[in-house]
Enzyme design. Sequence first.
Site, PDB file in Angstrom:
ATOM      1  N   GLU A  58      43.446 -15.801  50.560  1.00  0.00           N
ATOM      2  CA  GLU A  58      43.477 -15.482  49.130  1.00  0.00           C
ATOM      3  C   GLU A  58      42.523 -14.356  48.746  1.00  0.00           C
ATOM      4  O   GLU A  58      42.776 -13.592  47.825  1.00  0.00           O
ATOM      5  CB  GLU A  58      43.184 -16.729  48.293  1.00  0.00           C
ATOM      6  CG  GLU A  58      44.282 -17.788  48.332  1.00  0.00           C
ATOM      7  CD  GLU A  58      44.152 -18.748  49.507  1.00  0.00           C
ATOM      8  OE1 GLU A  58      43.284 -18.513  50.373  1.00  0.00           O
ATOM      9  OE2 GLU A  58      44.916 -19.731  49.559  1.00  0.00           O
ATOM     10  N   PHE A  95      42.741 -34.589  44.807  1.00  0.00           N
ATOM     11  CA  PHE A  95      42.925 -33.717  45.964  1.00  0.00           C
ATOM     12  C   PHE A  95      43.060 -32.261  45.522  1.00  0.00           C
ATOM     13  O   PHE A  95      43.850 -31.935  44.653  1.00  0.00           O
ATOM     14  CB  PHE A  95      44.165 -34.151  46.760  1.00  0.00           C
ATOM     15  CG  PHE A  95      44.404 -33.280  47.961  1.00  0.00           C
ATOM     16  CD1 PHE A  95      43.482 -33.246  49.008  1.00  0.00           C
ATOM     17  CD2 PHE A  95      45.527 -32.475  48.040  1.00  0.00           C
ATOM     18  CE1 PHE A  95      43.684 -32.430  50.104  1.00  0.00           C
ATOM     19  CE2 PHE A  95      45.747 -31.664  49.140  1.00  0.00           C
ATOM     20  CZ  PHE A  95      44.820 -31.636  50.175  1.00  0.00           C
ATOM     21  N   GLN A  96      42.269 -31.407  46.117  1.00  0.00           N
ATOM     22  CA  GLN A  96      42.278 -29.968  45.852  1.00  0.00           C
ATOM     23  C   GLN A  96      42.052 -29.615  44.395  1.00  0.00           C
ATOM     24  O   GLN A  96      42.591 -28.642  43.888  1.00  0.00           O
ATOM     25  CB  GLN A  96      43.572 -29.328  46.377  1.00  0.00           C
ATOM     26  CG  GLN A  96      43.589 -29.321  47.900  1.00  0.00           C
ATOM     27  CD  GLN A  96      44.692 -28.449  48.486  1.00  0.00           C
ATOM     28  OE1 GLN A  96      45.706 -28.220  47.840  1.00  0.00           O
ATOM     29  NE2 GLN A  96      44.483 -27.976  49.703  1.00  0.00           N
ATOM     30  N   LYS A 104      49.742 -28.011  37.474  1.00  0.00           N
ATOM     31  CA  LYS A 104      51.049 -28.091  38.130  1.00  0.00           C
ATOM     32  C   LYS A 104      52.170 -28.508  37.174  1.00  0.00           C
ATOM     33  O   LYS A 104      53.252 -27.915  37.162  1.00  0.00           O
ATOM     34  CB  LYS A 104      50.965 -29.090  39.284  1.00  0.00           C
ATOM     35  CG  LYS A 104      52.284 -29.277  40.000  1.00  0.00           C
ATOM     36  CD  LYS A 104      52.178 -30.244  41.162  1.00  0.00           C
ATOM     37  CE  LYS A 104      53.520 -30.280  41.886  1.00  0.00           C
ATOM     38  NZ  LYS A 104      53.466 -31.114  43.087  1.00  0.00           N
ATOM     39  N   MET A 107      24.601  -0.129  58.614  1.00  0.00           N
ATOM     40  CA  MET A 107      23.732   0.113  57.471  1.00  0.00           C
ATOM     41  C   MET A 107      22.524  -0.822  57.490  1.00  0.00           C
ATOM     42  O   MET A 107      21.419  -0.444  57.104  1.00  0.00           O
ATOM     43  CB  MET A 107      24.527  -0.050  56.164  1.00  0.00           C
ATOM     44  CG  MET A 107      23.766   0.360  54.924  1.00  0.00           C
ATOM     45  SD  MET A 107      23.142   2.046  55.037  1.00  0.00           S
ATOM     46  CE  MET A 107      24.483   2.973  54.289  1.00  0.00           C
TER      47      MET A 107
HETATM   48  C1  LIG Z   1      30.399  -9.474  52.448  1.00  0.00           C
HETATM   49  C2  LIG Z   1      29.163  -8.726  52.759  1.00  0.00           C
HETATM   50  N1  LIG Z   1      28.197  -9.284  53.535  1.00  0.00           N
HETATM   51  C3  LIG Z   1      27.080  -8.595  53.833  1.00  0.00           C
HETATM   52  C4  LIG Z   1      26.878  -7.343  53.340  1.00  0.00           C
HETATM   53  C5  LIG Z   1      25.594  -6.588  53.675  1.00  0.00           C
HETATM   54  N2  LIG Z   1      25.886  -5.380  54.432  1.00  0.00           N
HETATM   55  C6  LIG Z   1      25.969  -4.165  53.859  1.00  0.00           C
HETATM   56  S1  LIG Z   1      26.415  -2.957  54.929  1.00  0.00           S
HETATM   57  C7  LIG Z   1      26.462  -4.050  56.217  1.00  0.00           C
HETATM   58  C8  LIG Z   1      26.821  -3.602  57.590  1.00  0.00           C
HETATM   59  C9  LIG Z   1      28.227  -3.159  57.666  1.00  0.00           C
HETATM   60  O1  LIG Z   1      28.569  -3.042  59.014  1.00  0.00           O
HETATM   61  P1  LIG Z   1      29.914  -2.336  59.452  1.00  0.00           P
HETATM   62  O2  LIG Z   1      31.050  -2.921  58.700  1.00  0.00           O
HETATM   63  O3  LIG Z   1      30.002  -2.332  60.925  1.00  0.00           O
HETATM   64  O4  LIG Z   1      29.712  -0.853  58.878  1.00  0.00           O
HETATM   65  P2  LIG Z   1      28.660   0.248  59.350  1.00  0.00           P
HETATM   66  O5  LIG Z   1      27.490   0.203  58.437  1.00  0.00           O
HETATM   67  O6  LIG Z   1      28.279  -0.055  60.774  1.00  0.00           O
HETATM   68  O7  LIG Z   1      29.398   1.537  59.212  1.00  0.00           O
HETATM   69  C10 LIG Z   1      26.137  -5.337  55.781  1.00  0.00           C
HETATM   70  C11 LIG Z   1      26.039  -6.501  56.659  1.00  0.00           C
HETATM   71  C12 LIG Z   1      27.882  -6.811  52.520  1.00  0.00           C
HETATM   72  N3  LIG Z   1      27.775  -5.609  51.958  1.00  0.00           N
HETATM   73  N4  LIG Z   1      29.011  -7.498  52.262  1.00  0.00           N
END
Ligand SMILES: Cc1ncc(C[n+]2csc(CCOP(=O)(O)OP(=O)(O)O)c2C)c(N)n1
Lengths: 192, 559
Positions: B48, B110-111, B160, B470
């Site tokens: 979803e 439920f749900q 529902k 990042m």
């Molecule tokens: C759902 C979610 N969880 C955690 C983060 C924190 N976060 C920001 S950038 C990042 C790393 C992203 O890694 P990747 O998708 O491999 O991209 P890259 O930076 O390596 O290009 C994280 C964990 C986020 N933005 N969104």
Amino acid sequence: MKHTVVALVEDKPGVLNRVASLFRRRGYNIDSLAVGTTHEIGVSRMTIVIEGNDNMVDQLEKQLYKLIEVIKVENFTSKNSIMRELALIKVKASSQNRREILEILEVFRAQAIDLSTASLVIQIVAHRDTIDALIENLDRFGILEMVRTGRIAMRRGYTTTTDDEDFNDEDTLRFNSQIGRLTNGNFPFVSD
Amino acid sequence: MIGADIVLESLKKAGVTTLFGYPGGVVLPLYDRFPYHKEIHHVLVRHEQAAGHAADAYARVSGKLGVALATSGPGATNLVTAIQNAMMDSVPTLFITGNVARNLIGKDGFQEADATGIFMPTVKHNYLVTRAEDLAPTFAEAIYIATSGRPGPVHIDIPKDVFLEDADFNWPKKIKLRGYKINNHVNQDRIIEAANIINASNKPIIFAGHGVIISETTALLSKLSEKADIPVISTLLGIGSLPTSHSRNYGWMGMHGAFHANIAASNADTIIALGMRMDDRALGRFDDLNRNAQIIHIDIDPAEHDKNIKATVPVVGNLSEVLPHLINKVDETNHAEWISWIEKIKADHSQSMSIPDSKNLTVQYVVSQIAKENEENELIVVTGVGQHQMWAAQHMNISKPRQLITSGGLGTMGFEVPAALGAQVANRDAFVWSICGDGGFQMTFQELATIVDEKLPIKFAIINNGYLGMVRQWQELFYKDNLVDVNMSQPDFIKIAEAYGIKGIEVTKKEEVSVAIKEANKINGPVLINFMVESGGNVFPMVPAGAALSETVESAEEL
Ligand SMILES: Cc1ncc(C[n+]2csc(CCOP(=O)(O)OP(=O)(O)O)c2C)c(N)n1
Ligand SMILES: [Mg+2]
């Protein structure tokens, strides 16, 4: 500084939830919140007392307006208005000191509305400061229980909070096709 | 007609043709009626959250309402991230959930989940419909709210048995919402005040936000910029509001924006902020954004005025209504001195935002090649969140509104796959390139199945740096290189592609990049390219968290 803000809201389920949730989420410090019906069907009135600076209250008003079910918001702080609270105070009172307490009530224009051999229930409708002062005077007798409503407020004079062109039921909704992003579809709103 | 038909008739009335959804017990009465409403195409997702992001991206690309549908309980709670994402970026979306039957509401059956309560702080507005006769008016109202003013997500929760209840289809002729007024009145005094400030300024700058794209006022933006000779810098979501070739487009500002853009913002004497919410990622430390500038802030949402930054002149309104007045009142002039000052900084500091001259396979090179190989195509770039997102925003030559689809306010990893799905459904002719993080891709790649079902020729570019890049960058720069839980083991992405029947291409060398991109573009179907990029690069320029734009650094040594 304390601000008094009045909000007219749709009388629908969840409105109080929305308003309370907004305060919590945005970190507003609410002193009191009083909610009740109005003479207008479907409209409730909230009186909110909030601690904060002018900027914060300005934000609060705008954030309240963003809630679809908030119809009108008015800041009463610098307006010529009447502000009242109601308190019920149950205080220890024996036959010896009852007279003394009643004298105090007279000064504060409060009333005793219930009596037992060892207690009185006092009712006061006044501005917050007056109620605080009464409580201070009753403290030494022993307060058994107390309940206070939040503040409610109303403009003085003939005008009302609903007296404003933006609270006009006939005010038509103007759907601006450039704002609304519906490029097709048979939608019940026309742009003008 | 029964409630389920009323729901579908309502959607049709509002011009909805696509629905992203996932079935479950309480919405079965609705699914039961789909065969009788062929005008609406239901896209069956695999989760979803993806339905929500797809609806979101569909709306960003098409400008029309995006609609997602989920069942009660877990179906509804799976939508939360997508709803908040649409909220933060002001995307017109409608989320429909089923709920347990009316007699079971509040009984923890439920749900059952209190979707209305859970979503309340994440939506522009929401409804629990308790009578079938209320359905049509509620949908009309909800869609109006979602798409008008400052757009946003609206949620409708339907028990529902309301789907099964009989009622007339009473689509309203007119809706009265006394608490929802769209401001169409432009305050002329404010316009004159604003114009006077602009006319007296020597170093004006425009901040172009998402609002420019949402209100489709890019032509007005360039008119204003040209008439009064004002350089334009955009926010991340404002990228594309002017073509990169426009002489007064000075790129984008913010944490990883252009050095010259951040410095220009810090040194302007007048800031004209258009349709942007003064976000900290765009502006750095608020107190030191620019202490000397007069700020004209034009936004449709008055609550954005003075929220983070005090405006000298706040103007409430839709840019499409405000800008013509402002353009009328500003003097035709030129700011050659100011422009050449910015040009000089740009020339002196272009290195930090350039494609590294390296034998290694860098992300900057990969994304710029994707842009280059698609110069002749109608390209839509979708990204995840992280380093690859910033580099895509820097180097992909985004020149049109609705061309960059990225999660700005919420920064949702995992957006890249389902958003590409929504983007391609909205525009089947476009070349949709999804720039995926190897981390983010693994959050939602189950949607490859949906993409195959729907025969969507999306190209996935996995920027495989082997890291949550990042986060690694932050650990390296701000946590003394103490790398903790950012180095992930990787699945074989090519095998994943193949498991879904998708063509997979592995790229490890620079020379292979454009060949692979060309090949992918030729294939009339989805393709996944696993770009094995260098693992160590860091995104610059950078405004360290909590710093001011004037403190933008161009390399790690400056920190
Ligand atoms: C759902 C979610 N969880 C955690 C983060 C924190 N976060 C920001 S950038 C990042 C790393 C992203 O890694 P990747 O998708 O491999 O991209 P890259 O930076 O390596 O290009 C994280 C964990 C986020 N933005 N969104
Ligand atoms: Mg990565």
